[in-house]
Design an enzyme around this catalytic site. Structure first.
Site, mmCIF file in Angstrom:
data_model
loop_
_atom_site.group_PDB
_atom_site.id
_atom_site.type_symbol
_atom_site.label_atom_id
_atom_site.label_comp_id
_atom_site.label_asym_id
_atom_site.label_seq_id
_atom_site.Cartn_x
_atom_site.Cartn_y
_atom_site.Cartn_z
ATOM 1 N N ASP A 30 0.662 -1.116 0.203
ATOM 2 C CA ASP A 30 0.021 -0.083 -0.014
ATOM 3 C C ASP A 30 1.441 1.350 0.510
ATOM 4 O O ASP A 30 1.837 1.559 0.534
ATOM 5 C CB ASP A 30 -0.960 0.032 1.375
ATOM 6 C CG ASP A 30 -2.259 0.587 1.075
ATOM 7 O OD1 ASP A 30 -2.914 0.710 0.979
ATOM 8 O OD2 ASP A 30 -1.234 2.503 0.937
ATOM 9 N N ASN A 87 -12.809 -4.000 2.389
ATOM 10 C CA ASN A 87 -14.482 -2.007 2.281
ATOM 11 C C ASN A 87 -14.483 -2.391 1.170
ATOM 12 O O ASN A 87 -14.736 -2.249 -0.133
ATOM 13 C CB ASN A 87 -12.742 -0.655 2.081
ATOM 14 C CG ASN A 87 -12.601 -1.178 3.463
ATOM 15 O OD1 ASN A 87 -12.880 -1.396 4.393
ATOM 16 N ND2 ASN A 87 -11.105 -0.629 3.493
ATOM 17 N N HIS A 100 -10.302 -5.277 -4.174
ATOM 18 C CA HIS A 100 -8.704 -6.163 -2.999
ATOM 19 C C HIS A 100 -9.357 -6.110 -1.681
ATOM 20 O O HIS A 100 -9.947 -5.740 -0.661
ATOM 21 C CB HIS A 100 -7.881 -4.141 -3.385
ATOM 22 C CG HIS A 100 -8.336 -3.346 -2.788
ATOM 23 N ND1 HIS A 100 -9.222 -2.519 -3.553
ATOM 24 C CD2 HIS A 100 -8.740 -2.795 -1.709
ATOM 25 C CE1 HIS A 100 -9.950 -1.491 -2.675
ATOM 26 N NE2 HIS A 100 -9.151 -1.165 -2.101
HETATM 27 P P1 AMP Z 1 -9.770 1.791 0.156
HETATM 28 O O1 AMP Z 1 -9.923 2.642 0.520
HETATM 29 O O2 AMP Z 1 -9.489 -0.213 1.320
HETATM 30 O O3 AMP Z 1 -10.269 1.625 -1.327
HETATM 31 O O4 AMP Z 1 -8.347 0.911 -0.103
HETATM 32 C C1 AMP Z 1 -7.391 1.418 -1.219
HETATM 33 C C2 AMP Z 1 -5.917 1.570 -0.672
HETATM 34 O O5 AMP Z 1 -5.491 1.913 -2.348
HETATM 35 C C3 AMP Z 1 -5.674 2.956 0.118
HETATM 36 O O6 AMP Z 1 -5.259 2.139 1.637
HETATM 37 C C4 AMP Z 1 -4.721 3.308 -0.502
HETATM 38 O O7 AMP Z 1 -3.664 4.136 0.523
HETATM 39 C C5 AMP Z 1 -3.855 2.816 -1.719
HETATM 40 N N1 AMP Z 1 -2.948 2.894 -3.094
HETATM 41 C C6 AMP Z 1 -4.309 3.540 -3.917
HETATM 42 N N2 AMP Z 1 -3.410 4.203 -4.755
HETATM 43 C C7 AMP Z 1 -2.040 3.826 -4.398
HETATM 44 C C8 AMP Z 1 -1.195 3.214 -5.648
HETATM 45 N N3 AMP Z 1 -1.035 3.616 -6.708
HETATM 46 N N4 AMP Z 1 -0.593 2.209 -4.793
HETATM 47 C C9 AMP Z 1 -0.678 1.327 -4.184
HETATM 48 N N5 AMP Z 1 -1.367 1.441 -2.749
HETATM 49 C C10 AMP Z 1 -2.425 2.439 -3.450
#
Ligand code: AMP
Length: 130
Positions: A30, A87, A100
């Protein structure tokens, strides 16, 4: 249609620290970790969220669960413990519309759901009316 960030990571069109990949799943760190170990695991097939899973997708889900245990071992949290979270939708706090799972660990995690003061009040109001 434009690919979202996780589709681009899956297709290696966007940078990510990929820690595991097989025919069914891709896992990467992440970008804004909430714990010492914070890995995102996605199916290689684009599925928007838990709500969009079809019967034919169950193999991806088992691979995510099997992969989680492997990744936990890889990051040395297999014995100490970790949490796997997905989520779904707005109230679930889903930001990226690609299914995810967050694998988090590396420290003793607090309560699974921690509500702010205003959220606690909202919940208490809900309980008193239902
Ligand atoms: P959610 O709120 O469950 O949709 O989680 C999305 C997650 O994706 C968050 O924890 C972000 O920090 C992570 N995220 C967003 N963009 C990236 C990226 N380019 N690479 C890695 N993680 C990401």
């Amino acid at each position: 249609m434009d690919k979202n960030i996780f589709e681009k990571i899956r297709d290696e069109e966007a940078e990510a620290d990929i820690v595991y990949r097989d025919d069914y799943i891709t896992a990467f760190k992440d970008i804004s970790p909430s714990a010492p170990v914070h890995i995102l695991i996605i199916p290689n097939k684009k599925i928007k969220s838990l709500n969009e899973i079809q019967n034919e997708d169950t193999h991806y889900l088992s691979k995510i669960l099997l992969g989680s245990a492997k990744i936990a071992r890889q990051f040395d949290v297999h014995e100490t413990g970790y949490r796997l979270i997905t989520n779904c939708g707005n109230d679930g706090g889903q930001e990226v519309p690609y299914l995810h799972f967050h694998l988090v660990g590396g420290l003793k995690l607090g309560k699974m759901i921690s509500l702010s003061k205003s959220e606690k009040k909202q919940f208490n109001d809900y309980k008193s009316t239902s």
